[in-house]
Each structure stands twice: as structure tokens, then as C-alpha cells.
Design a protein around this motif. Structure first.
Motif, PDB file in Angstrom:
ATOM      1  N   LYS A  96       0.838  -1.208   0.000  1.00 36.42           N
ATOM      2  CA  LYS A  96       0.000   0.000   0.000  1.00 36.42           C
ATOM      3  C   LYS A  96       0.871   1.256   0.000  1.00 36.42           C
ATOM      4  O   LYS A  96       0.612   2.205  -0.735  1.00 36.42           O
ATOM      5  N   GLU A  97       1.906   1.258   0.834  1.00 29.98           N
ATOM      6  CA  GLU A  97       2.811   2.410   0.890  1.00 29.98           C
ATOM      7  C   GLU A  97       3.578   2.575  -0.417  1.00 29.98           C
ATOM      8  O   GLU A  97       3.806   3.700  -0.873  1.00 29.98           O
ATOM      9  N   GLU A 100       1.189   4.131  -2.965  1.00 31.72           N
ATOM     10  CA  GLU A 100       1.018   5.561  -2.712  1.00 31.72           C
ATOM     11  C   GLU A 100       2.240   6.353  -3.166  1.00 31.72           C
ATOM     12  O   GLU A 100       2.120   7.442  -3.723  1.00 31.72           O
ATOM     13  N   LYS A 103       2.297   6.664  -6.949  1.00 31.43           N
ATOM     14  CA  LYS A 103       1.339   7.675  -7.415  1.00 31.43           C
ATOM     15  C   LYS A 103       1.876   9.078  -7.163  1.00 31.43           C
ATOM     16  O   LYS A 103       1.762   9.966  -8.004  1.00 31.43           O
ATOM     17  N   GLU A 104       2.496   9.280  -6.000  1.00 30.28           N
ATOM     18  CA  GLU A 104       3.007  10.591  -5.627  1.00 30.28           C
ATOM     19  C   GLU A 104       4.254  10.970  -6.425  1.00 30.28           C
ATOM     20  O   GLU A 104       4.371  12.081  -6.922  1.00 30.28           O
ATOM     21  N   ASP A 109      -0.886   5.242 -11.439  1.00 32.60           N
ATOM     22  CA  ASP A 109      -1.861   4.681 -10.511  1.00 32.60           C
ATOM     23  C   ASP A 109      -1.797   3.160 -10.624  1.00 32.60           C
ATOM     24  O   ASP A 109      -2.382   2.569 -11.530  1.00 32.60           O
ATOM     25  N   LYS A 112      -2.387  -1.849  -5.497  1.00 29.64           N
ATOM     26  CA  LYS A 112      -1.511  -2.567  -4.569  1.00 29.64           C
ATOM     27  C   LYS A 112      -1.676  -4.080  -4.698  1.00 29.64           C
ATOM     28  O   LYS A 112      -0.758  -4.836  -4.401  1.00 29.64           O
TER      29      LYS A 112
END
Length: 148
Positions: A96-97, A100, A103-104, A109, A112
Motif C-alpha cells: 500500500k505504501e 502511494e 502515485k506521488e 496509478d 496494490k
């Protein structure tokens, strides 16, 4: 009566198959429920065109996944994690991290669930994370974990 199946029918055949069934079964079960259509020249031609279109779309999806995979493999993501005395890591980096951070930092996109991370990353350094983009395409994302 010959029928082209529009859906999988248990003990009869799969979608797109041309099967021979009794007239009563076709009139009372297959046709009214929309499980199939009569196998005439027009419906056979429609089926052929539909299969060709599906193959074309599948090929385009495969090519797009391969191009996206090359793009992912060329880049890397960096994450920071708390480290205590003696280089002991507190916590871990999960899929999940990573999603993220991708994406950042990269603007992609990525789900996960597509990351095939066997266990969370619990060490500093570089780790290659496999990402399944397509049933035939798996890309390797470089994840750099550093001290916070």
C-alpha cells in the motif's frame, strides 16, 4: 438445431461454441433465456467479427502493458523508514505504501493488489518488487528504502 452459445452452458459448451441441440431445448431454454442464438449465416458472421475484435483488443492491451512495464522498469521509487540504534528498522514498507509512493512520485496509478510482494520490506536498501500488469506481463519496480 444448431445454436451458437452466447454464454457458458453447463454440460453443453462454452461461449462462442456452435452446438447441436434438440429443437425443443433450443426453443424453450436456450433462445428465451438469451444463452444462445440460432446458427445461421448472419449470426456466424457476427460471431467471427466479434472474435476478431476481441483478439485485436487483447493484442492492444498486451502491447500497452508491455510498454507500461518498460516505463516502470526504467524508474524507481524511494521511501523512508525509521531506524533505531544499530540499524534496527522500526515497522516495514507494505504494498500500500509503495502504491502511494508510486502515485506521488511517478504519477502512475498502480493497484496494490497487482504488486507481488511476498512479505513487507523490513530492511534498508534497494528491493525489486514484481508488478503483474497483465497475465503475460510482469514488470520489476525498483524500490529504494532509506533511513528517515
Amino acid at each position: 438445431m444448431k445454436v451458437i452459445l452466447l454464454q457458458d452452458v453447463k454440460s453443453l459448451g462454452k461461449k462462442g461454441d456452435e452446438v447441436n441441440v434438440s429443437d425443443g431445448y433450443a426453443r424453450n431454454m436456450i433462445l428465451p433465456k438469451g444463452l444462445g442464438v440460432e446458427a445461421n449465416a448472419r449470426n456466424k458472421n457476427d460471431l467471427k467479427l466479434k472474435k476478431a475484435n476481441e483478439e485485436k483488443i487483447a493484442k492492444e492491451n498486451l502491447e500497452a502493458a508491455q510498454a507500461f512495464g518498460k516505463e516502470i522498469e526504467a524508474k524507481s521509487v524511494s521511501l523512508s523508514i525509521k531506524v533505531g540504534e544499530g540499524g534496527r528498522v522500526f515497522g516495514s514498507v507494505s504494498a500500500k505504501e509503495i502504491a502511494e509512493a508510486v502515485k506521488e512520485q511517478l504519477g502512475f496509478d498502480i493497484d496494490k493488489k497487482k504488486m507481488q510482494l511476498t512479505s513487507p520490506i523490513k530492511s534498508l536498501g534497494t528491493t525489486m518488487v514484481p508488478i503483474r500488469l497483465h497475465p503475460k506481463v510482469t514488470a520489476e519496480l525498483k524500490v529504494l528504502v532509506r533511513e528517515a
